[in-house]
Structures are given as C-alpha cells and as structure tokens.
Design a protein around this motif. Structure first.
Motif, short mmCIF file in Angstrom:
data_model
loop_
_atom_site.label_atom_id
_atom_site.label_comp_id
_atom_site.label_asym_id
_atom_site.label_seq_id
_atom_site.Cartn_x
_atom_site.Cartn_y
_atom_site.Cartn_z
N VAL A 45 7.40 -5.00 8.88
CA VAL A 45 6.17 -5.79 8.72
C VAL A 45 5.50 -5.52 9.46
O VAL A 45 4.24 -5.37 8.83
CB VAL A 45 6.64 -7.52 9.24
CG1 VAL A 45 5.18 -8.23 9.98
CG2 VAL A 45 7.49 -8.29 8.61
N ASN A 49 1.70 -3.56 8.24
CA ASN A 49 0.31 -4.40 8.71
C ASN A 49 -0.54 -3.20 8.37
O ASN A 49 -0.27 -2.55 9.03
CB ASN A 49 0.76 -4.50 9.89
CG ASN A 49 1.50 -6.53 9.61
OD1 ASN A 49 1.36 -7.08 8.26
ND2 ASN A 49 2.20 -7.03 11.25
N SER A 54 -1.67 -9.89 2.44
CA SER A 54 -1.76 -11.93 2.76
C SER A 54 -0.65 -11.36 3.29
O SER A 54 0.68 -10.72 2.89
CB SER A 54 -1.66 -12.13 1.69
OG SER A 54 -0.76 -12.15 0.33
N VAL A 55 -0.08 -12.27 4.14
CA VAL A 55 1.42 -12.42 4.71
C VAL A 55 2.53 -12.64 3.49
O VAL A 55 3.60 -12.38 3.43
CB VAL A 55 1.21 -13.88 4.87
CG1 VAL A 55 2.93 -14.60 5.55
CG2 VAL A 55 0.80 -13.98 6.88
N GLU A 56 1.71 -13.33 2.19
CA GLU A 56 2.34 -13.09 0.46
C GLU A 56 2.89 -12.33 0.50
O GLU A 56 4.05 -11.84 0.14
CB GLU A 56 1.60 -14.05 -0.22
CG GLU A 56 2.47 -13.87 -1.56
CD GLU A 56 2.17 -15.27 -2.73
OE1 GLU A 56 1.33 -14.31 -3.58
OE2 GLU A 56 1.31 -16.31 -2.05
N GLN A 72 7.72 -16.70 3.49
CA GLN A 72 6.66 -16.05 4.01
C GLN A 72 7.01 -17.38 5.71
O GLN A 72 6.30 -16.52 5.99
CB GLN A 72 5.13 -16.98 3.31
CG GLN A 72 4.92 -16.26 1.65
CD GLN A 72 3.52 -16.79 1.29
OE1 GLN A 72 2.60 -17.30 2.30
NE2 GLN A 72 3.82 -17.18 0.03
N ILE A 75 7.84 -14.28 7.36
CA ILE A 75 7.12 -13.50 8.14
C ILE A 75 6.13 -14.09 8.82
O ILE A 75 5.36 -12.77 9.46
CB ILE A 75 5.93 -12.52 6.53
CG1 ILE A 75 7.14 -12.21 5.67
CG2 ILE A 75 5.03 -11.88 6.79
CD1 ILE A 75 8.31 -11.27 5.86
N GLU A 76 5.40 -15.62 9.02
CA GLU A 76 4.81 -15.50 9.91
C GLU A 76 5.37 -15.28 11.49
O GLU A 76 4.61 -14.92 12.85
CB GLU A 76 4.29 -16.90 9.66
CG GLU A 76 3.40 -16.72 8.20
CD GLU A 76 2.91 -18.37 7.89
OE1 GLU A 76 3.52 -19.38 8.03
OE2 GLU A 76 1.72 -18.38 7.11
N LEU A 79 5.23 -12.04 12.54
CA LEU A 79 3.81 -11.90 12.97
C LEU A 79 2.95 -12.51 14.03
O LEU A 79 2.27 -11.58 15.43
CB LEU A 79 2.24 -11.98 12.12
CG LEU A 79 2.85 -11.59 10.61
CD1 LEU A 79 2.14 -12.66 9.73
CD2 LEU A 79 1.92 -10.33 10.76
N ILE A 93 -3.53 -15.10 14.25
CA ILE A 93 -2.49 -15.89 14.42
C ILE A 93 -2.10 -16.38 15.56
O ILE A 93 -2.21 -16.24 17.13
CB ILE A 93 -1.05 -15.14 14.37
CG1 ILE A 93 -1.07 -14.10 12.85
CG2 ILE A 93 -0.09 -15.92 14.24
CD1 ILE A 93 -0.22 -12.71 12.71
N VAL A 98 2.06 -21.26 13.38
CA VAL A 98 3.25 -20.66 12.95
C VAL A 98 4.30 -21.71 12.87
O VAL A 98 5.38 -22.15 11.82
CB VAL A 98 3.84 -19.34 13.74
CG1 VAL A 98 5.78 -19.22 13.16
CG2 VAL A 98 3.00 -18.63 13.49
#
Length: 140
Positions: A45, A49, A54-56, A72, A75-76, A79, A93, A98
């Motif tokens: 991740v 970046n 995007s997160v997707e 997802q 991933i969030e 992040l 974020i 999250v």
C-alpha cells in the motif's frame, strides 16, 4: 448518503531512509527519528501510493500482488496506520472514517497490515552507553 470524493493518498518520500528486508519494508524517518517496519500488505500500500490511485485501485493492486482479494476496508486500515506513522502526505484520512467503513468482509485471505514503530535514540543518547548497574554494597 453518498460516499465522499475518492481519496488519492500519497506516500511521503522526503527525509526517509528505506530498506527492503524480505517482504517487509523498513522506513527510518529522519525528521522524527523513528523507525517503522511495514509488513507485506502495508509495504504494498505504501509503495503504490503515488497520489493518483484511489483506495479501490490500491485494493486491486494489492490483491493482484498478494494473489488474494484485498478489501477496500483493509486498504483504508493500512492508510490509517501509515498516516499515524507520518508516512503519508497530508491528513485526508481520519480514524473515525476508517472504523466506520471497516467491515473485513471477504478479507479473511489477506492479513491485516501492520506498521510497527520505534523511536530511535539520538546520536548523543546512543553515544552515552548503558547505565552501569548499582553497587551491591550501596543502600538505596
């Protein structure tokens, strides 16, 4: 309620020393004098970046690299951990976002991202050496 605009996170690259050790990435933050160990998922991740994904899209890339689908929400979560470690630019974020969106549904095949951090001693602290043990004959 509609989802907010997609996030396009970007990893911080300045004032960092980076080393790859197996599947982990070791990142030393020269400004904060902290070392961070990123497991494989957190490494993927962080590496992907670039501010254009995007997160997707990050979930798709991570899933392809891991050979298992990456949700997802995972991933969030990664992040969030990277932002907490000051390894992302900006602060788009929030932990509340999250946690609110995290489901972990369908993510059992992918391990949780881990970012372990430790404060590194300053040069002066490192040069001082260990504290000698007390004299056994002394009263405390």
């Amino acid at each position: 309620m509609a989802d907010p605009q997609p996030m396009y996170p970007k990893s911080r690259r300045s004032d960092l020393l980076i080393d790859q050790v197996g599947d982990e990435t070791i990142v030393y933050d020269q400004l904060r004098q902290e070392a961070h160990s990123l497991n494989r998922l957190a490494s993927i991740v962080w590496r992907q970046n670039d501010g254009t994904r995007s997160v997707e899209e990050l979930a798709e890339l991570a899933g392809a690299e891991l050979g298992a689908p990456a949700d997802q929400s995972i991933i969030e979560y990664a992040l969030d951990k990277l932002a907490t470690a000051h390894l992302l630019e900006g602060g788009a974020i929030t932990r509340r976002d999250v946690v609110r969106r995290m489901t972990f549904a369908g993510a059992a095949a992918v391990a949780l991202p881990v970012v372990l951090s430790i404060a590194a001693p300053t040069a002066a602290m490192a040069a001082s050496g260990p504290t000698p043990p007390p004299d056994p004959g002394e009263d405390f």
